[in-house]
Design a protein around this motif. Structure first.
Motif, mmCIF file in Angstrom:
data_model
loop_
_atom_site.group_PDB
_atom_site.id
_atom_site.type_symbol
_atom_site.label_atom_id
_atom_site.label_comp_id
_atom_site.label_asym_id
_atom_site.label_seq_id
_atom_site.Cartn_x
_atom_site.Cartn_y
_atom_site.Cartn_z
ATOM 1 N N MET A 127 -5.647 -22.809 -9.474
ATOM 2 C CA MET A 127 -6.549 -23.486 -8.586
ATOM 3 C C MET A 127 -6.535 -22.449 -7.398
ATOM 4 S SD MET A 127 -5.315 -27.497 -8.790
ATOM 5 C CE MET A 127 -5.645 -28.715 -10.171
ATOM 6 N N LEU A 128 -5.776 -22.013 -7.103
ATOM 7 C CA LEU A 128 -5.780 -21.074 -5.679
ATOM 8 C C LEU A 128 -6.701 -19.748 -5.900
ATOM 9 C CD1 LEU A 128 -4.949 -19.881 -3.084
ATOM 10 C CD2 LEU A 128 -3.064 -18.953 -4.061
ATOM 11 N N TYR A 129 -6.804 -19.256 -7.299
ATOM 12 C CA TYR A 129 -7.604 -18.394 -7.553
ATOM 13 C C TYR A 129 -9.149 -18.890 -7.458
ATOM 14 C CZ TYR A 129 -3.739 -15.545 -9.274
ATOM 15 O OH TYR A 129 -2.662 -14.615 -9.310
ATOM 16 N N GLN A 130 -9.336 -20.171 -7.949
ATOM 17 C CA GLN A 130 -10.697 -20.726 -8.016
ATOM 18 C C GLN A 130 -11.342 -20.734 -6.684
ATOM 19 O OE1 GLN A 130 -11.859 -23.820 -10.642
ATOM 20 N NE2 GLN A 130 -9.851 -23.699 -11.535
ATOM 21 N N MET A 131 -10.340 -21.268 -5.871
ATOM 22 C CA MET A 131 -10.393 -21.591 -4.281
ATOM 23 C C MET A 131 -10.839 -20.017 -3.605
ATOM 24 S SD MET A 131 -11.119 -24.817 -3.714
ATOM 25 C CE MET A 131 -10.715 -24.794 -2.305
ATOM 26 N N LEU A 132 -9.997 -19.149 -3.734
ATOM 27 C CA LEU A 132 -10.381 -17.570 -3.332
ATOM 28 C C LEU A 132 -11.784 -17.331 -3.532
ATOM 29 C CD1 LEU A 132 -6.982 -15.825 -3.761
ATOM 30 C CD2 LEU A 132 -8.338 -15.883 -1.552
ATOM 31 N N VAL A 133 -12.077 -17.369 -5.144
ATOM 32 C CA VAL A 133 -13.528 -16.948 -5.372
ATOM 33 C C VAL A 133 -14.649 -17.863 -4.872
ATOM 34 C CG1 VAL A 133 -14.954 -16.795 -7.554
ATOM 35 C CG2 VAL A 133 -12.672 -15.838 -7.415
ATOM 36 N N GLY A 134 -14.342 -19.037 -4.652
ATOM 37 C CA GLY A 134 -15.320 -20.067 -4.175
ATOM 38 C C GLY A 134 -15.576 -19.950 -2.690
ATOM 39 N N ALA A 135 -14.378 -19.611 -1.829
ATOM 40 C CA ALA A 135 -14.453 -19.814 -0.465
ATOM 41 C C ALA A 135 -14.564 -18.534 0.329
ATOM 42 C CB ALA A 135 -13.248 -20.432 0.189
ATOM 43 N N TRP A 136 -14.439 -17.438 -0.384
ATOM 44 C CA TRP A 136 -14.572 -16.064 0.142
ATOM 45 C C TRP A 136 -15.972 -16.027 0.876
ATOM 46 C CZ3 TRP A 136 -10.539 -12.396 -0.556
ATOM 47 C CH2 TRP A 136 -10.947 -11.132 0.110
ATOM 48 N N PRO A 137 -15.930 -15.692 2.281
ATOM 49 C CA PRO A 137 -17.139 -15.379 2.834
ATOM 50 C C PRO A 137 -17.872 -14.191 2.707
ATOM 51 C CG PRO A 137 -15.202 -15.807 4.355
ATOM 52 C CD PRO A 137 -14.579 -15.590 3.134
ATOM 53 N N LEU A 138 -19.157 -14.515 2.716
ATOM 54 C CA LEU A 138 -20.157 -13.438 2.117
ATOM 55 C C LEU A 138 -20.041 -12.051 2.897
ATOM 56 C CD1 LEU A 138 -23.160 -15.771 1.521
ATOM 57 C CD2 LEU A 138 -22.035 -14.361 -0.245
ATOM 58 N N ASP A 139 -19.609 -12.247 4.331
ATOM 59 C CA ASP A 139 -19.785 -11.099 5.139
ATOM 60 C C ASP A 139 -18.167 -10.473 5.126
ATOM 61 O OD1 ASP A 139 -18.642 -13.152 6.386
ATOM 62 O OD2 ASP A 139 -19.708 -12.752 8.323
ATOM 63 N N LEU A 140 -17.293 -10.839 4.320
ATOM 64 C CA LEU A 140 -15.849 -10.439 4.369
ATOM 65 C C LEU A 140 -15.584 -9.550 3.348
ATOM 66 C CD1 LEU A 140 -13.091 -10.847 5.602
ATOM 67 C CD2 LEU A 140 -12.617 -12.521 3.951
ATOM 68 N N GLY A 141 -14.985 -8.342 3.913
ATOM 69 C CA GLY A 141 -14.285 -7.163 2.905
ATOM 70 C C GLY A 141 -12.903 -7.606 2.468
ATOM 71 N N PRO A 142 -12.318 -6.672 1.602
ATOM 72 C CA PRO A 142 -10.915 -6.844 1.210
ATOM 73 C C PRO A 142 -9.922 -6.123 2.187
ATOM 74 C CG PRO A 142 -11.938 -5.049 -0.082
ATOM 75 C CD PRO A 142 -13.078 -5.618 0.918
ATOM 76 N N GLU A 143 -10.360 -5.467 3.338
ATOM 77 C CA GLU A 143 -9.594 -4.742 3.993
ATOM 78 C C GLU A 143 -8.731 -5.916 5.040
ATOM 79 O OE1 GLU A 143 -12.767 -3.874 4.017
ATOM 80 O OE2 GLU A 143 -12.682 -2.263 2.490
ATOM 81 N N PRO A 144 -7.789 -5.396 5.582
ATOM 82 C CA PRO A 144 -7.131 -6.196 6.696
ATOM 83 C C PRO A 144 -7.781 -6.482 7.900
ATOM 84 C CG PRO A 144 -5.625 -4.790 5.703
ATOM 85 C CD PRO A 144 -6.699 -4.387 5.214
ATOM 86 N N SER A 145 -7.904 -7.713 8.316
ATOM 87 C CA SER A 145 -8.936 -8.088 9.454
ATOM 88 C C SER A 145 -8.543 -9.311 9.919
ATOM 89 C CB SER A 145 -10.178 -7.907 8.974
ATOM 90 O OG SER A 145 -10.648 -8.856 8.150
ATOM 91 N N ALA A 146 -8.877 -9.758 11.124
ATOM 92 C CA ALA A 146 -8.754 -10.952 11.727
ATOM 93 C C ALA A 146 -9.397 -12.102 10.987
ATOM 94 C CB ALA A 146 -9.166 -11.019 13.011
ATOM 95 N N ALA A 147 -10.692 -11.753 10.205
ATOM 96 C CA ALA A 147 -11.352 -12.532 9.579
ATOM 97 C C ALA A 147 -10.709 -12.948 8.089
ATOM 98 C CB ALA A 147 -12.699 -12.178 9.143
ATOM 99 N N LEU A 148 -9.885 -11.956 7.717
ATOM 100 C CA LEU A 148 -9.156 -12.273 6.438
ATOM 101 C C LEU A 148 -7.973 -13.064 6.777
ATOM 102 C CD1 LEU A 148 -8.966 -11.626 3.536
ATOM 103 C CD2 LEU A 148 -7.636 -9.372 3.952
ATOM 104 N N GLU A 149 -7.593 -12.918 7.794
ATOM 105 C CA GLU A 149 -6.304 -13.847 8.245
ATOM 106 C C GLU A 149 -6.858 -15.197 8.489
ATOM 107 O OE1 GLU A 149 -2.781 -15.449 9.503
ATOM 108 O OE2 GLU A 149 -3.245 -13.662 8.181
ATOM 109 N N GLN A 150 -7.854 -15.358 9.127
ATOM 110 C CA GLN A 150 -8.401 -16.718 9.218
ATOM 111 C C GLN A 150 -8.572 -17.121 7.870
ATOM 112 O OE1 GLN A 150 -12.728 -17.147 10.590
ATOM 113 N NE2 GLN A 150 -11.974 -18.410 12.104
ATOM 114 N N LEU A 151 -9.043 -16.481 6.775
ATOM 115 C CA LEU A 151 -9.380 -16.997 5.504
ATOM 116 C C LEU A 151 -8.059 -17.826 5.101
ATOM 117 C CD1 LEU A 151 -10.969 -17.754 2.890
ATOM 118 C CD2 LEU A 151 -10.615 -15.405 2.337
#
Length: 373
Positions: A127-151
């Motif tokens: 279920m977590l993998y589905q939520m990661l795929v579904g909720a990933w913001p369109l402007d978010l990359g895979p590099e460490p960032s404040a936005a990734l921490e917010q996700l």
């Protein structure tokens, strides 16, 4: 008289109890246990029914028009489990079951070293993998960032609620702290960018592959909500893409000033910059403006299914809303978008995809001239 009053009281009590019992047993328990395709686990939906045929869709619209034409049409509320565009993206997975299975198998293998003995178990991990795929913001990359921490923080809140609502490994009355901490630690390592960079980049890459198809699904869903029989409801903030999670995530403050400013902008290519959500806002504004100018078409206009012919017929759903001797709306939306998009980062459909596909208009529409909204 007393017997009749007692019967009415019993009926009222029954009605008062059945709704919350159903909500807690189905929406707040089963929906967090059954994770085959989470886009189907939504308030008012049946997770066991993955789709409607075009014929059943049109029949449902005709029944709604006949029985309750003034009922509300909503795809997002203060109580939804997943945002409307998150669900639209997850629906893309139903077009690629083999590819999705292979991807999840790969992710689970790469993530084996991130878990400890306490958890998460296979159900919660999937279920977590589905939520990661579904909720990933369109402007978010895979590099460490404040936005990734917010996700990560948003998903952690969802995950804690999900395992408690499921009542399999934890619960609200007696929380299983070791299990919840194990799930949170797994999520933390998954998204920290250092523990499993290959896995994180692979998840991000998969999201990029299906994001445009999910957005096209979202636009089709929006168009149907605005044009089918009923009164469309627009939940706060959903003028742009809605990848929210269950409450309180779906009740976050909305930047209405930014949305007003975007709507007032003239010109620009919303399709080219589809990731910012303005293309969805423009669609909503155009159809609502047409509804405002032609209210009889939507209050009691007929819902007329349109026949589609050709090689790509399965990729379209079409109908008309019309009244005799009055205005008419012709609505055509795409289906199964992964078979239409040639470029994974564009919403533009190559005209050659349609080949010999065409609409057969009934006599009531064949003599009319239509223009784009």
């Amino acid at each position: 008289a007393l017997e009749r009053r007692d019967r009415l009281r019993a009926m009222a009590r029954f009605q008062q109890l059945t709704s919350p019992v159903a909500a807690k047993s189905v929406e707040d328990t089963a929906f967090y246990r059954y994770g085959t395709l989470l886009s189907r686990n939504e308030v008012g939906a049946d997770p066991g029914e993955f789709a409607l045929s075009a014929g059943r869709f049109h029949a449902a619209c005709a029944e709604r028009l006949a029985r309750y034409p003034g009922a509300m049409l909503a795809t997002a509320t203060h109580d939804h489990k997943r945002g409307e565009d998150l669900r639209a993206r997850l629906a893309v997975l139903s077009e690629m079951p083999q590819r999705w299975t292979e991807r999840v198998t790969r992710w689970s293998a790469l993530a084996a070293g991130l878990k400890d003995k306490a958890g998460p178990d296979a159900t919660d991990e999937y279920m977590l993998y589905q939520m990661l795929v579904g909720a990933w913001p369109l402007d978010l990359g895979p590099e460490p960032s404040a936005a990734l921490e917010q996700l990560r923080e948003r998903l952690a809140g969802w995950q804690r609620k999900a395992v408690r609502e499921a009542k399999r490994r934890s619960g609200w009355i007696e929380p299983n702290q070791p299990y919840e901490e194990a799930c949170d630690g797994f999520l933390q390592r998954l998204l920290d960018g250092a523990s499993a960079p290959e896995l994180l980049r692979d998840i991000w890459s998969f999201v990029q592959d299906i994001a445009a198809a999910g957005a096209l699904n979202g636009l089709a869903q929006t168009a149907l909500r605005l044009a089918t029989p009923g009164v469309p409801d627009l939940y706060q903030g959903c003028e742009w893409w809605d990848f929210s999670l269950v409450d309180p995530d779906n009740r976050r403050p909305v930047d209405f000033a930014a949305r007003r400013a975007a709507l007032e902008q003239v010109g620009g290519d919303e399709l080219e910059h589809w990731r910012d959500g303005r293309v969805k806002q423009r669609l909503i504004a155009a159809v609502l403006d047409w509804r405002r100018r032609h209210p009889p078409v939507f209050s009691h206009g007929r819902h007329v299914p349109l026949e589609i012919e050709g090689r790509a017929a399965r990729h379209l759903l079409a109908f008309a809303r019309l009244i005799d001797h009055g205005a008419a709306l012709l609505m055509v939306v795409p289906r199964f978008p992964t078979g239409l998009l040639r470029q994974p980062d564009s919403l533009r459909i190559d005209p050659q995809c349609w080949e010999d596909t065409c609409l057969r208009l009934p006599d009531a529409l064949s003599a009319r001239h239509f223009r784009r909204l």
